[in-house]
Motif scaffolding. Structure first.
Motif, PDB file in Angstrom:
ATOM      1  N   LEU A   1       0.847  -1.279   0.038  1.00 16.06           N
ATOM      2  CA  LEU A   1       0.005  -0.005   0.016  1.00 16.06           C
ATOM      3  C   LEU A   1       0.976   1.293  -0.120  1.00 16.06           C
ATOM      4  O   LEU A   1       1.417   1.614   0.986  1.00 16.06           O
ATOM      5  N   LEU A   2       0.897   1.932  -1.170  1.00 17.40           N
ATOM      6  CA  LEU A   2       1.989   2.915  -1.320  1.00 17.40           C
ATOM      7  C   LEU A   2       1.485   4.232  -0.522  1.00 17.40           C
ATOM      8  O   LEU A   2       2.104   5.084  -0.019  1.00 17.40           O
ATOM      9  N   ALA A   3       0.240   4.522  -0.580  1.00 16.79           N
ATOM     10  CA  ALA A   3      -0.273   5.827   0.097  1.00 16.79           C
ATOM     11  C   ALA A   3      -1.714   5.571   0.188  1.00 16.79           C
ATOM     12  O   ALA A   3      -2.555   4.792  -0.654  1.00 16.79           O
ATOM     13  N   PHE A   4      -2.648   6.398   1.013  1.00 19.19           N
ATOM     14  CA  PHE A   4      -3.899   6.447   0.933  1.00 19.19           C
ATOM     15  C   PHE A   4      -4.418   7.578   1.437  1.00 19.19           C
ATOM     16  O   PHE A   4      -3.467   8.476   2.060  1.00 19.19           O
ATOM     17  N   ASP A   5      -5.566   8.220   1.336  1.00 23.65           N
ATOM     18  CA  ASP A   5      -6.567   9.256   1.952  1.00 23.65           C
ATOM     19  C   ASP A   5      -7.867   9.044   2.343  1.00 23.65           C
ATOM     20  O   ASP A   5      -8.497   8.461   1.595  1.00 23.65           O
ATOM     21  N   LEU A   6      -8.082   9.158   3.594  1.00 20.87           N
ATOM     22  CA  LEU A   6      -9.477   8.884   4.172  1.00 20.87           C
ATOM     23  C   LEU A   6      -9.975  10.168   4.528  1.00 20.87           C
ATOM     24  O   LEU A   6      -9.598  10.906   5.262  1.00 20.87           O
ATOM     25  N   GLY A   7     -11.053  10.520   3.981  1.00 20.42           N
ATOM     26  CA  GLY A   7     -11.701  11.635   4.336  1.00 20.42           C
ATOM     27  C   GLY A   7     -13.277  11.762   4.611  1.00 20.42           C
ATOM     28  O   GLY A   7     -13.824  10.811   4.484  1.00 20.42           O
TER      29      GLY A   7
ATOM     30  N   VAL B   1     -13.314  13.509  -4.716  1.00 27.42           N
ATOM     31  CA  VAL B   1     -12.722  12.318  -5.143  1.00 27.42           C
ATOM     32  C   VAL B   1     -11.114  12.863  -5.979  1.00 27.42           C
ATOM     33  O   VAL B   1     -10.094  12.367  -5.856  1.00 27.42           O
ATOM     34  N   ALA B   2     -11.445  13.868  -6.796  1.00 26.81           N
ATOM     35  CA  ALA B   2     -10.416  14.551  -7.493  1.00 26.81           C
ATOM     36  C   ALA B   2      -9.124  14.894  -6.539  1.00 26.81           C
ATOM     37  O   ALA B   2      -8.089  14.530  -6.723  1.00 26.81           O
ATOM     38  N   GLY B   3      -9.741  15.852  -5.360  1.00 23.39           N
ATOM     39  CA  GLY B   3      -8.753  16.064  -4.574  1.00 23.39           C
ATOM     40  C   GLY B   3      -8.109  14.919  -3.685  1.00 23.39           C
ATOM     41  O   GLY B   3      -6.884  15.110  -3.470  1.00 23.39           O
ATOM     42  N   SER B   4      -8.783  13.921  -3.319  1.00 25.87           N
ATOM     43  CA  SER B   4      -8.414  12.859  -2.757  1.00 25.87           C
ATOM     44  C   SER B   4      -7.333  12.164  -3.521  1.00 25.87           C
ATOM     45  O   SER B   4      -6.176  11.555  -3.020  1.00 25.87           O
TER      46      SER B   4
ATOM     47  N   GLY C   1     -22.320  10.580   3.861  1.00 23.71           N
ATOM     48  CA  GLY C   1     -21.428  11.050   5.055  1.00 23.71           C
ATOM     49  C   GLY C   1     -21.254  12.512   5.107  1.00 23.71           C
ATOM     50  O   GLY C   1     -21.430  13.222   6.002  1.00 23.71           O
ATOM     51  N   MET C   2     -20.568  13.329   3.955  1.00 19.70           N
ATOM     52  CA  MET C   2     -19.765  12.364   2.764  1.00 19.70           C
ATOM     53  C   MET C   2     -18.631  11.834   3.509  1.00 19.70           C
ATOM     54  O   MET C   2     -17.998  12.286   4.493  1.00 19.70           O
ATOM     55  N   THR C   3     -18.371  10.580   2.799  1.00 18.49           N
ATOM     56  CA  THR C   3     -16.863   9.964   3.054  1.00 18.49           C
ATOM     57  C   THR C   3     -16.551   9.734   1.932  1.00 18.49           C
ATOM     58  O   THR C   3     -16.891   9.775   0.671  1.00 18.49           O
ATOM     59  N   TRP C   4     -15.119   9.746   1.822  1.00 16.38           N
ATOM     60  CA  TRP C   4     -14.320   9.195   0.559  1.00 16.38           C
ATOM     61  C   TRP C   4     -13.100   8.621   0.978  1.00 16.38           C
ATOM     62  O   TRP C   4     -12.514   8.936   2.093  1.00 16.38           O
ATOM     63  N   ALA C   5     -12.468   7.806   0.278  1.00 15.09           N
ATOM     64  CA  ALA C   5     -11.105   7.152   0.462  1.00 15.09           C
ATOM     65  C   ALA C   5     -10.568   6.625  -0.875  1.00 15.09           C
ATOM     66  O   ALA C   5     -11.215   6.409  -1.850  1.00 15.09           O
ATOM     67  N   THR C   6      -9.205   6.943  -0.779  1.00 19.54           N
ATOM     68  CA  THR C   6      -8.508   6.682  -2.134  1.00 19.54           C
ATOM     69  C   THR C   6      -7.098   5.670  -1.433  1.00 19.54           C
ATOM     70  O   THR C   6      -6.831   6.075  -0.298  1.00 19.54           O
ATOM     71  N   LEU C   7      -6.738   4.738  -2.245  1.00 25.18           N
ATOM     72  CA  LEU C   7      -5.544   4.245  -1.871  1.00 25.18           C
ATOM     73  C   LEU C   7      -5.004   3.855  -3.387  1.00 25.18           C
ATOM     74  O   LEU C   7      -5.480   3.467  -4.298  1.00 25.18           O
ATOM     75  N   VAL C   8      -3.662   3.497  -3.198  1.00 25.17           N
ATOM     76  CA  VAL C   8      -2.874   3.239  -4.510  1.00 25.17           C
ATOM     77  C   VAL C   8      -1.898   2.163  -3.809  1.00 25.17           C
ATOM     78  O   VAL C   8      -1.220   2.330  -3.157  1.00 25.17           O
ATOM     79  N   VAL C   9      -1.866   1.042  -4.708  1.00 26.51           N
ATOM     80  CA  VAL C   9      -1.153  -0.135  -4.334  1.00 26.51           C
ATOM     81  C   VAL C   9      -0.190  -0.499  -5.451  1.00 26.51           C
ATOM     82  O   VAL C   9      -0.571  -0.395  -6.529  1.00 26.51           O
ATOM     83  N   ARG C  10       0.942  -1.112  -5.079  1.00 25.76           N
ATOM     84  CA  ARG C  10       1.686  -1.854  -6.173  1.00 25.76           C
ATOM     85  C   ARG C  10       1.298  -3.308  -5.938  1.00 25.76           C
ATOM     86  O   ARG C  10       1.368  -3.854  -5.114  1.00 25.76           O
ATOM     87  N   TRP C  11       0.578  -3.810  -7.166  1.00 21.91           N
ATOM     88  CA  TRP C  11      -0.087  -5.089  -6.943  1.00 21.91           C
ATOM     89  C   TRP C  11       0.885  -6.155  -6.870  1.00 21.91           C
ATOM     90  O   TRP C  11       2.081  -6.007  -7.626  1.00 21.91           O
TER      91      TRP C  11
END
Ligand code: ACO
Length: 306
Positions: A171-177, A209-212, A296-306
């Motif tokens: 998991l390279l990075a994430f953002d929970l909002g 979503v774009a900001g996240s 919520g609103m809720t949002w969550a983004t993550l980027v993984v190296r598969w």
């Protein structure tokens, strides 16, 4: 140490509701729904626990393990079968699991929230080696089929992943909002139906979503060009297009199922993941970005190296 996806499973109820079916009962049209939302059919008539059991079973089989090998069940849903116990308990029993189980409600961002939470727990000394992360929703049970602004959008489904400790899958990075002040633009009270200010949700979702995504890529020290596979919450194809335009992610990297599933809430990212896997694009070392948003609103983004 990292966490790979060892198996994916999905479930959709058999009953299909087409735009033509909706035309028969609502002041709407197939052309309007296709153009404004990108949806042609959706599956309805599901039960959250049953869909979750089917998807979970599929994922366990795909991972070539047995129920006993699962160390934790995490279910995200906003349409639980009942107030309590958590629907994860019913899925736990249905799958014959022998581990802890709990529910998460972050609406359509639930699966992505669950992914980050599961990953973090798996990094702990003595933490679970394998987590079954399920997103299951039966929003057809909460839709007012006389309300054309919501009846056309939502469908039922479930997606599940066996997350397994492994040397790959970082998991390279994430953002929970979240922005709780926006709760009134999309909600469902106990015993009620879904109420949504669609245009507001659309605008807030694109911005969030774009900001996240931008924040997450920055944290991962990656650019949009580095991303190979994009799995966005399947709410409306125009939201996906707008997010891509804002973030410079090409639409060609997105994998979408919305045309045939509608908005399945927390199930939509794992359903899109299964679609991407079927296309053979989820190979080791690919950079995969997931981003969900919801009530919520809720949002969550993550980027993984598969
Ligand atoms: N058929 C025909 N016309 C319709 C329909 C329909 N089903 N629904 C609305 N309209 C009309 C409206 O009445 C309006 O008419 P008017 O111009 O005469 O006033 C016109 O179409 C445009 O309405 P808008 O609401 O502005 O339409 P928009 O382009 O925003 O599309 C939609 C509506 C599809 C709901 C869109 O706003 C959307 O997708 N919003 C986001 C919803 C979303 O993502 N929700 C899920 C979040 S995830 C979760 O947590 C569950």
């Amino acid at each position: 140490m990292a966490v790979r996806i060892a198996g994916i499973g999905t479930s959709l109820p058999a009953k299909v509701l087409s735009n033509q079916d909706l035309e028969a009962t609502l002041d709407t049209s197939d052309a309007w729904i296709r153009e404004r939302a990108g949806i042609v059919t959706r599956h309805v008539g599901g039960i959250t626990s049953q869909l979750g059991i089917e998807a979970g079973n599929d994922a366990i089989k795909a991972a070539n393990i047995s129920a006993d090998d699962i160390d934790l069940l995490l279910l995200s849903t906003s349409s639980p079968d009942q107030r309590f116990p958590g629907t994860s308990a019913q899925i736990h029993a249905g799958l014959g699991l022998n581990c802890g189980a709990f529910d998460v409600n972050a609406a359509c961002a639930g699966f992505a929230y669950g992914y980050v939470a599961a990953y973090a727990m798996m990094m702990l000394a003595g933490g679970p080696k394998r987590v079954l992360n399920i997103g299951s929703d039966a929003l057809s049970t909460l839709v007012d089929y006389d309300d054309r602004s919501t009846a056309i959008l939502f469908g039922d489904g479930a997606g599940a992943c066996v997350m397994e400790r492994h040397e790959q899958g970082e998991l390279l990075a994430f953002d929970l909002g979240a922005d709780g002040d926006l709760a009134p633009i999309l909600y469902c009270r106990h015993g009620g139906t879904i109420k949504m200010a669609g245009r507001e949700v659309f605008k807030k979702a694109v911005r969030a979503v774009a900001g996240s995504i931008e924040a997450t890529l920055k944290r991962a020290k990656l650019t949009p060009a580095d991303v190979d596979v994009v799995l966005l919450h399947q709410a409306n194809i125009r939201i996906i297009e707008s997010v891509c335009t804002r973030t410079s992610l090409p639409m060609s990297k997105t994998f979408n199922v919305i045309e045939t599933t509608g908005n399945t809430s927390t199930a939509s990212i794992p359903l899109a993941m299964q679609h991407a896997a079927n296309q053979g694009v989820l190979e080791p070392n690919k950079i995969v970005l997931m981003s969900g948003f919801g009530a919520g609103m809720t949002w969550a983004t993550l980027v993984v190296r598969w």
